[in-house]
Design an enzyme around this catalytic site. Structure first.
Site, PDB file in Angstrom:
ATOM      1  N   ASP A 173     -11.842  38.724 -31.884  1.00  0.00           N
ATOM      2  CA  ASP A 173     -11.195  37.460 -32.207  1.00  0.00           C
ATOM      3  C   ASP A 173     -11.928  36.285 -31.566  1.00  0.00           C
ATOM      4  O   ASP A 173     -11.810  35.153 -32.005  1.00  0.00           O
ATOM      5  CB  ASP A 173      -9.736  37.484 -31.735  1.00  0.00           C
ATOM      6  CG  ASP A 173      -8.979  36.288 -32.272  1.00  0.00           C
ATOM      7  OD1 ASP A 173      -8.884  36.177 -33.508  1.00  0.00           O
ATOM      8  OD2 ASP A 173      -8.509  35.463 -31.473  1.00  0.00           O
ATOM      9  N   GLY A 178      -9.482  30.760 -34.942  1.00  0.00           N
ATOM     10  CA  GLY A 178     -10.586  31.361 -35.687  1.00  0.00           C
ATOM     11  C   GLY A 178     -10.417  31.370 -37.191  1.00  0.00           C
ATOM     12  O   GLY A 178     -11.228  30.796 -37.921  1.00  0.00           O
ATOM     13  N   ASP A 234       0.820  -1.203   0.000  1.00  0.00           N
ATOM     14  CA  ASP A 234       0.000   0.000   0.000  1.00  0.00           C
ATOM     15  C   ASP A 234       0.865   1.269   0.000  1.00  0.00           C
ATOM     16  O   ASP A 234       0.363   2.366  -0.230  1.00  0.00           O
ATOM     17  CB  ASP A 234      -0.962   0.013   1.190  1.00  0.00           C
ATOM     18  CG  ASP A 234      -2.196  -0.847   0.926  1.00  0.00           C
ATOM     19  OD1 ASP A 234      -2.263  -1.449  -0.159  1.00  0.00           O
ATOM     20  OD2 ASP A 234      -3.072  -0.921   1.796  1.00  0.00           O
TER      21      ASP A 234
HETATM   22  S1  SF4 Z   1      -3.081  -6.340  -3.109  1.00  0.00           S
HETATM   23 FE1  SF4 Z   1      -4.310  -4.491  -2.933  1.00  0.00          FE
HETATM   24  S2  SF4 Z   1      -4.544  -4.174  -0.715  1.00  0.00           S
HETATM   25 FE2  SF4 Z   1      -2.826  -5.585  -1.036  1.00  0.00          FE
HETATM   26  S3  SF4 Z   1      -1.007  -4.336  -1.081  1.00  0.00           S
HETATM   27 FE3  SF4 Z   1      -1.661  -4.594  -3.189  1.00  0.00          FE
HETATM   28  S4  SF4 Z   1      -2.970  -2.817  -3.551  1.00  0.00           S
HETATM   29 FE4  SF4 Z   1      -2.748  -2.996  -1.342  1.00  0.00          FE
END
Ligand code: SF4
Ligand code: SF4
Lengths: 426, 522
Positions: free
Chosen positions: B274, B409, B36
């Protein structure tokens, strides 16, 4: 062998620092980004959360296609309440997808952290769907979750999942394992052909119809260091691995080819005839960059498991001084030939506690730092010169013709730093 | 389960990261798996921040799951505290940790950390990024801000600017300068640039400026209730909205609304001859609700476009968007499915799309000019140069940005005059854009003759123009359609088909085409 193998034991017996803490790495889902380009009739369906979808999109950057061949079945609250419903939902989504995309011949159900934690049985789901959609579509399953896999391990998990389904054979074929860019794959095949080695098959193949067969007479060789599970799966099918360093740089490529030549009884003359010219080209191309790299110290944060072979290449062919070589996971058996070549000296580390590693890094103040995108700009702003590691996975770097490009990836940040410093106001 | 290819918003914990990264002296500990951490690179790469986001991930693994993930959380929180010594901490869960049900808030409470710890509730399976940011900011303000005596001078807080916000950096600068011209000083701008200590002083401001409802409305409403601070309702994007915003501030403070407009060039640029060719150009708007609503007003009232479609991806602001769409007489589109957005755009056949990074790709696919007005955006929309959207300089920036992708234009007039000109045609694109011009391949006389013969002998041959519904295009009409300049061809095709369907005409001829043109003539 005419090669100058080291007399010292290299890093084979070097102690390894094992660390546990915050990892600054991608999860295995990221492998989808390059695997879906390689396998042209495959769709990768992640069963996960909005986080997983967002990760894929962030990692894929600007690659939006009219009809992308990957997507995420996002779990919703009601899916968490009952697994029976979740399975029914998954069947429905897959049915819809396959109806809309009749060109899809292989479907990968890719597990994520959420699907693993709620114990959604994707293996069972894949079996069920295989019955439903056979013979037109073959359904596989593997996990790319962050709780189980790191970055390139996603490719390993994917290829390992395909191995049990490969057709059986008694033929003595050579399997080259690892997803390579098409241009590199063609070069590899041409070299093997020039040595008189054949028939050669690739895993993964560009299309499902070209998948290799495997059996007790198969020999296989890895092109990537992160394919431990795939190797184990091939071993279980009776295939035998050819141990070799990985084909990075002139030396790595030569030793890799030599290992095959030894098994296939290729004569020294024939080997030299096939490799002499590209070897010379590779040496020359690397030398152009070695001038910039020679004598510079090097620190590699863990990312892809390619760190040890790359450090070996940069030390031996470009004259760099590795200070720390970090890897997310050290697969001893696969890495043995590499460790033997890597000159003694650097600290080897496995796993990560990123804050502590940053402290070590700061204390050593290396000339060049190889790291992920989350660390690169912060380190640059502190005056370090960095090479972002992901590019090494997204760029053709294997075999002779790419040896110069590979060295160039590392010399470019240093040359750039010099250019900008020269132009900076006094 | 919902199959998703591209998402407009990330998960709610990314919203929490946007708040934490916007601030200083604050640290967020997220209970989350390895992997993550990918979200870090949104900040270090797309926004090009020169430091790591102040976020620690507990990085639990599969092997930890049966065991002590709660202990893992505590040790990560403790070492983050020891290392960074923040003035306050945020703790929360990402989607996976939500499932394993450790309670970061409760766990942190037992640790006796020597700073305020704010627990976040981020429902990952029902809410998204903007909610996460709004909720995190609200939780911080609720925990840290206290009622206080008002400052002697007239001050306000700026609410809602975050990390990874579209042009938040320069909007804050522009509005701060505008308020200064009125005699209002900014007390605290938050979350962007604020520390937790700054948040404790928010109660002393006379009122709040709500810059971005998506990420600041929760806090604005809370402070209105808790501290009696009114907040501004008009988001100052566009000249009209900026003037209205000034009047609103004047009403709250009793200060004069007579503000020096030196430097405002957009109205003259738009009035100059313009710009006449811009009149009635069909524009489709999509993005977050705030930017779409303000952009629609600029498009219709300040540039003279016709709004032919508008929508947003954030359901939280669906109500004001519906109201605005009604004012422009278009059907509102509330959706986070980019395929639906693409279909709506194709159906509306606009001449300009104003949207997000996704609409840029849709526009490229459909061959329609496009400009970006809202997040999500890529690295090029975090520019080095000063580029606000708000206030008077924002109006200048917007005029330039939107007009640039259009065919100019004179070029447009020549294209209309010479129809399928051999140098200017749809494959060639606009003259001032990148890409090599491709000369049109002329049909060889033989092929043309053959085509004419076929057309004459079998007038009902299957047309190449994709028929919509029951109507189909006869070859002559189809050829005539192709002579219409590409930037109006979409709407000509659609109008003709609608006209034919209405009249019960099954085969569209050249006459039908021109009858429809006369019918829809403005
Ligand atoms: S599988 Fe999904 S929840 Fe797991 S680390 Fe990868 S992005 Fe994050
Ligand atoms: S590396 Fe930079 S330019 Fe490339 S996709 Fe990521 S943010 Fe965009």
């Amino acid at each position: 062998m005419s090669l100058d193998l080291p007399l010292s034991p290299g890093c084979s017996a070097a102690p390894v620092l094992r660390e546990r803490g915050q990892h600054e790495v991608f999860c295995g889902l990221t492998g989808i980004i390059w695997l879906h380009r390689k396998m042209q009739d495959a769709f990768f369906l992640v069963v996960g959360s909005r986080t997983c979808a967002h990760l894929l999109q962030s990692a894929a950057g600007v690659m939006i296609f009219a009809e992308p061949r990957f997507g995420t079945a996002i779990l919703e609250e009601k899916d968490l309440a009952g697994l029976a419903d979740a399975n029914a939902e998954l069947d429905r989504e897959v049915g819809r997808l396959l109806a809309r995309r009749p060109d899809i011949r292989q479907l990968f159900l890719v597990g994520s952290c959420p699907s693993e934690v709620i114990k959604l049985d994707l293996a069972r789901a894949a079996e069920r769907m295989n019955v439903q959609h056979a013979p037109h579509v073959r359904v596989y399953n593997y996990s790319g979750s962050g709780i189980e896999t790191t970055f390139t391990q996603g490719e390993d998990a994917c290829l390992a999942a395909m191995v049990p389904a490969l057709p059986a054979t008694d033929a003595a074929e050579l399997l080259v394992v690892g997803a390579l860019p098409d241009v590199v794959e063609d070069q590899c095949l041409a070299l093997l052909n020039a040595m008189g080695v054949g028939p050669v098959r690739m895993l993964p193949a560009r299309r499902s119809g070209d998948m290799p067969a495997v059996g007790p007479n198969s020999r296989y060789i890895l092109t990537q260091p992160f394919l431990g599970d795939t190797a184990a799966a091939l071993d279980r099918r009776g295939a035998k691995r050819i141990a070799a360093p990985f084909p990075f740089g002139e030396e790595g490529t030569t030793l890799w080819l030599q290992a095959i030549a030894d098994v296939y009884g290729v004569t020294a003359d024939r080997f030299d005839a096939a490799t002499a010219a590209p070897r010379a080209r590779a040496r020359k191309a690397v030398a152009a960059h070695a001038a910039t790299l020679s004598g510079k110290s090097l620190f590699l944060f863990p990312d892809s498991q390619m760190e040890i072979p790359l450090a070996r290449f940069l030390a031996r062919e470009c004259g760099m001084r590795p200070l720390e070589v970090g890897t997310p996971y050290l697969h001893r058996a696969l890495m043995e030939p590499e460790l033997a070549l890597l000159p003694e000296g650097p600290m080897l580390s496995e796993g990560q506690d990123v804050d502590k590693q940053l402290d070590r890094h700061g204390a050593q103040a290396p000339d060049l730092t190889v790291c992920g995108l989350g660390l690169a700009n912060p380190l640059e702003s502190q005056g370090f010169t960095t090479k972002w590691a992901i590019e090494l996975v997204f760029t053709p770097v294997h075999f002779y013709e790419q040896a110069g490009d590979l060295a160039g990836l590392f010399s470019r940040p240093l040359r750039r730093k010099a250019l900008l410093t020269a132009g900076a106001k006094p | 389960m919902k199959l998703t290819l591209w998402t407009y918003e990330g998960p709610p914990h990314v919203g929490a990261m946007r708040v934490a990264t916007a601030m200083k002296g604050l640290h967020l500990v997220l209970h989350a798996p390895q992997g993550d951490t990918y979200a870090d690179l949104l900040f270090t790469m797309i926004e090009r921040r020169d430091h790591r986001p102040p976020v620690t991930f507990t990085t639990f693994r599969a092997s930890d799951l049966g065991g002590d993930t709660a202990g893992l959380f505590k040790s990560a929180a403790q070492s983050a505290y020891d290392r960074f010594q923040p003035q306050a901490m945020l703790v929360g869960s990402s989607c996976t940790a939500e499932l394993i049900q450790d309670d970061p808030g409760g766990l942190a409470k037992t640790m006796g950390l020597d700073c305020p710890v704010v627990a976040l509730d981020l429902p990952s399976y029902s809410r998204k990024e903007n909610f996460g940011a709004d909720e995190t900011f609200l939780a911080l303000v609720r925990a840290l801000a206290k009622p206080m005596a008002r400052t002697e001078a007239i001050t306000c807080n700026l609410l809602g600017a975050t990390a990874l916000g579209f042009r938040h950096r320069d909007d804050v600068a522009e509005i701060t300068a505008l308020l200064a011209k009125m005699g209002v000083t900014v007390n605290v701008c938050a979350p962007l640039g604020a520390t937790p200590d700054d948040l404790t002083r928010m109660g002393q401001a006379h009122f709040n400026v709500l810059l971005y409802p998506e990420t600041g409305e929760g806090a604005a409403r809370y402070m209105e209730r808790a501290f009696g601070q009114p907040f501004t309702k008009c988001v100052p994007i566009g000249v009209g909205a900026t003037r209205e915003f000034i009047r609103e501030v004047a009403g709250i403070t009793g200060l004069s609304a007579d503000v020096d407009e030196t430097g405002l060039r957009q109205p003259w640029w738009s009035a100059s001859v313009d710009s006449t060719y811009l009149t009635g150009k069909r524009v489709f708007l999509f993005g977050d609700a705030t930017h779409v609503i303000t952009a629609a007003r600029i498009a219709a009232e300040e540039i003279g476009f016709t709004v032919v479609g508008m929508g947003c991806y954030n359901r939280e602001q669906a109500r004001p968007l519906r109201a605005a769409a009604a004012k422009h007489g278009v059907e509102p589109l509330i959706s986070d499915d980019y395929l639906e957005v693409e279909a709506a755009i194709a159906a509306a056949a606009p001449e300009l799309i104003l949207g997000t990074q996704m609409e840029r790709h849709i526009a490229k696919r459909l061959g329609i000019p496009c400009a970006v007005i809202s997040a999500p955006v890529h690295v090029q929309d975090f520019p080095a140069r000063y580029s606000p959207q708000m206030g008077f300089e924002g109006a200048n920036v917007i005029f330039d940005t939107w007009i640039h992708p259009l065919v100019m234009g004179l070029e447009e007039h020549l294209l209309t005059m010479f129809r399928e000109d051999f140098e200017f045609h749809d494959a060639a694109g606009a003259s001032h854009h990148g890409g090599k011009a491709i000369a049109r391949v002329e049909d060889s006389p033989a092929v043309a003759a053959l085509a004419a013969a076929v057309a004459a002998s079998a007038p009902a041959t299957v047309p190449v123009v994709a028929p919509s519904g029951e109507v189909r295009w006869l070859p002559d009409a189809e050829r005539e359609l192709k002579k219409i300049p590409f930037f109006v061809r979409g709407v000509a095709k659609r109008n003709t088909e609608r006209f034919a369907a209405g009249k019960g005409i099954a085969d569209i001829s050249v006459d039908t085409l021109y009858e429809a043109k006369a019918h829809y003539a403005r």
